[in-house]
Design a protein around this motif. Sequence first.
Motif, PDB file in Angstrom:
ATOM      1  N   THR A  58       0.877  -1.126   0.074  1.00 28.74           N
ATOM      2  CA  THR A  58      -0.258   0.060   0.030  1.00 28.74           C
ATOM      3  C   THR A  58       0.810   1.169   0.032  1.00 28.74           C
ATOM      4  OG1 THR A  58      -1.920   1.011   1.113  1.00 28.74           O
ATOM      5  CG2 THR A  58      -0.374   0.360   2.626  1.00 28.74           C
ATOM      6  N   ASN A  59       0.050   2.505  -0.205  1.00 31.88           N
ATOM      7  CA  ASN A  59       0.811   3.803  -0.018  1.00 31.88           C
ATOM      8  C   ASN A  59       0.278   4.402   0.976  1.00 31.88           C
ATOM      9  OD1 ASN A  59       1.716   6.468  -0.648  1.00 31.88           O
ATOM     10  ND2 ASN A  59       2.947   5.434  -2.028  1.00 31.88           N
ATOM     11  N   LEU A  60       1.037   5.169   1.958  1.00 32.71           N
ATOM     12  CA  LEU A  60       0.340   5.830   3.039  1.00 32.71           C
ATOM     13  C   LEU A  60      -0.471   7.157   2.692  1.00 32.71           C
ATOM     14  CD1 LEU A  60       3.386   6.068   5.472  1.00 32.71           C
ATOM     15  CD2 LEU A  60       1.174   4.644   5.904  1.00 32.71           C
ATOM     16  N   GLN A  61      -0.062   7.468   1.513  1.00 33.99           N
ATOM     17  CA  GLN A  61      -0.745   8.684   0.706  1.00 33.99           C
ATOM     18  C   GLN A  61      -1.837   8.327  -0.109  1.00 33.99           C
ATOM     19  OE1 GLN A  61       2.967  10.031   0.406  1.00 33.99           O
ATOM     20  NE2 GLN A  61       2.521  10.175   2.556  1.00 33.99           N
ATOM     21  N   ALA A  62      -2.296   7.154  -0.493  1.00 34.18           N
ATOM     22  CA  ALA A  62      -3.193   6.408  -1.462  1.00 34.18           C
ATOM     23  C   ALA A  62      -4.344   7.253  -1.086  1.00 34.18           C
ATOM     24  CB  ALA A  62      -3.377   5.134  -1.084  1.00 34.18           C
ATOM     25  N   GLY A  63      -4.871   7.889  -2.394  1.00 30.50           N
ATOM     26  CA  GLY A  63      -6.249   8.532  -2.324  1.00 30.50           C
ATOM     27  C   GLY A  63      -6.858   8.557  -3.683  1.00 30.50           C
ATOM     28  N   THR A  83      -9.032   1.985   4.625  1.00 28.89           N
ATOM     29  CA  THR A  83      -7.938   2.861   4.231  1.00 28.89           C
ATOM     30  C   THR A  83      -6.472   2.083   4.246  1.00 28.89           C
ATOM     31  OG1 THR A  83      -7.357   3.084   6.660  1.00 28.89           O
ATOM     32  CG2 THR A  83      -9.165   4.743   5.333  1.00 28.89           C
ATOM     33  N   PRO A  84      -5.311   2.599   3.970  1.00 24.38           N
ATOM     34  CA  PRO A  84      -4.027   2.138   4.222  1.00 24.38           C
ATOM     35  C   PRO A  84      -3.797   1.448   5.571  1.00 24.38           C
ATOM     36  CG  PRO A  84      -3.849   3.959   2.790  1.00 24.38           C
ATOM     37  CD  PRO A  84      -5.034   4.049   3.388  1.00 24.38           C
ATOM     38  N   GLN A  85      -4.364   2.385   6.636  1.00 21.32           N
ATOM     39  CA  GLN A  85      -4.227   2.246   8.113  1.00 21.32           C
ATOM     40  C   GLN A  85      -4.948   0.658   8.406  1.00 21.32           C
ATOM     41  OE1 GLN A  85      -2.029   3.498  10.032  1.00 21.32           O
ATOM     42  NE2 GLN A  85      -1.548   4.958   8.683  1.00 21.32           N
ATOM     43  N   ASP A  86      -6.256   0.529   7.857  1.00 25.03           N
ATOM     44  CA  ASP A  86      -6.963  -0.655   7.849  1.00 25.03           C
ATOM     45  C   ASP A  86      -6.037  -2.053   7.504  1.00 25.03           C
ATOM     46  OD1 ASP A  86      -9.352   0.344   8.825  1.00 25.03           O
ATOM     47  OD2 ASP A  86      -9.806   0.958   7.009  1.00 25.03           O
ATOM     48  N   PHE A  87      -5.550  -1.728   6.387  1.00 19.03           N
ATOM     49  CA  PHE A  87      -4.496  -3.039   5.858  1.00 19.03           C
ATOM     50  C   PHE A  87      -3.156  -3.053   7.017  1.00 19.03           C
ATOM     51  CE2 PHE A  87      -1.905  -5.434   2.918  1.00 19.03           C
ATOM     52  CZ  PHE A  87      -2.599  -6.509   2.798  1.00 19.03           C
TER      53      PHE A  87
END
Length: 262
Positions: A58-63, A83-87
């Motif tokens: 993933t990428n922390l800034q994925a949007g 969100t990336p945080q969920d993964f």
Amino acid sequence: MTQGRKDRFDVAVLGAGAAGMMCAAVAGQRGARVVLIDHATRLAEKIRISGGGRCNFTNLQAGPANYLSNNPHFCRSALARYTPQDFLALLRRYDIGWHEKHRGQLFCNNSAEDIINLLRAECDAGSVHWQTGCTIDEIRKEGDDFLLLTKQGTVRAGAVVVATGGLSIPKIGATDFGYRIARQFGLKVVDTRPALVPLTFDGQAWQPFVPLAGVSMEVDIATGSGKMAGAFKEDLLWTHRGLSGPAVLQISSFWRPGTPID
Ligand SMILES: Cc1cc2nc3c(=O)[nH]c(=O)nc-3n(C[C@H](O)[C@H](O)[C@H](O)COP(=O)(O)OP(=O)(O)OC[C@H]3O[C@@H](n4cnc5c(N)ncnc54)[C@H](O)[C@@H]3O)c2cc1C
């Protein structure tokens, strides 16, 4: 959820790649009776080779702005709900180590195999039924159900999820199956073209640059105009056959033959 026939599944997910395994796992864990079908015998080969074997998961800034689509709103709800945080929370549950390489890109410390094992375990937690090495010959609608005629017999399901992936790298199982099924059931399919790919050059013309293979440099790269304009500040990698690295992979999605890249 429909109770009843033992040979009937609530959901048949076609394709055991990243998308299919995640979908099957979530549906199974929500109580659906799920079968996951793939014609390959090895699971998720594309994850295995992703991120140079370490899976840039993933990428922390994925949007939404990072996704190209005829319908730019399509990805909004998915990205808002997962969100990336969920993964990352999921990775923590499996004790999978990771690191940030560059500009928010996250990779496994160990190997992409960790992600495959995680997805397999999540499917098992949802009691997903596996049918690998299984070619699907035909899909028919029968009343409210779908009938999948496969080399391993007929599968009946209330819903079918087509997650058979894109066209890249046929030698590890990619086919146009998803597009054919979409057309069969009257869904509109946009024209496909390569995206997020390296740029290769004619062997002779590239010869003078071969000694640069392995060199990486940060560049400003841009192409196109109007809606299809792309511009990035990213790393470019020289290779034996052409140009690669994040800058080139990104710009390839915007490039049209005959258009210069600056
Ligand atoms: C070299 C490379 C490196 C990459 N690196 C990264 C990375 O680091 N990070 C990242 O996020 N993305 C990366 N990607 C992209 C990423 O791998 C894909 O976007 C992602 O794996 C696609 O997952 P998917 O489930 O949609 O499809 P796939 O992984 O392609 O899965 C589709 C599945 O469907 C099966 N299938 C196909 N046709 C049929 C059929 N007719 N019947 C039954 N089964 C069928 C296939 O066998 C396959 O298992 C990379 C891709 C490549 C090629």
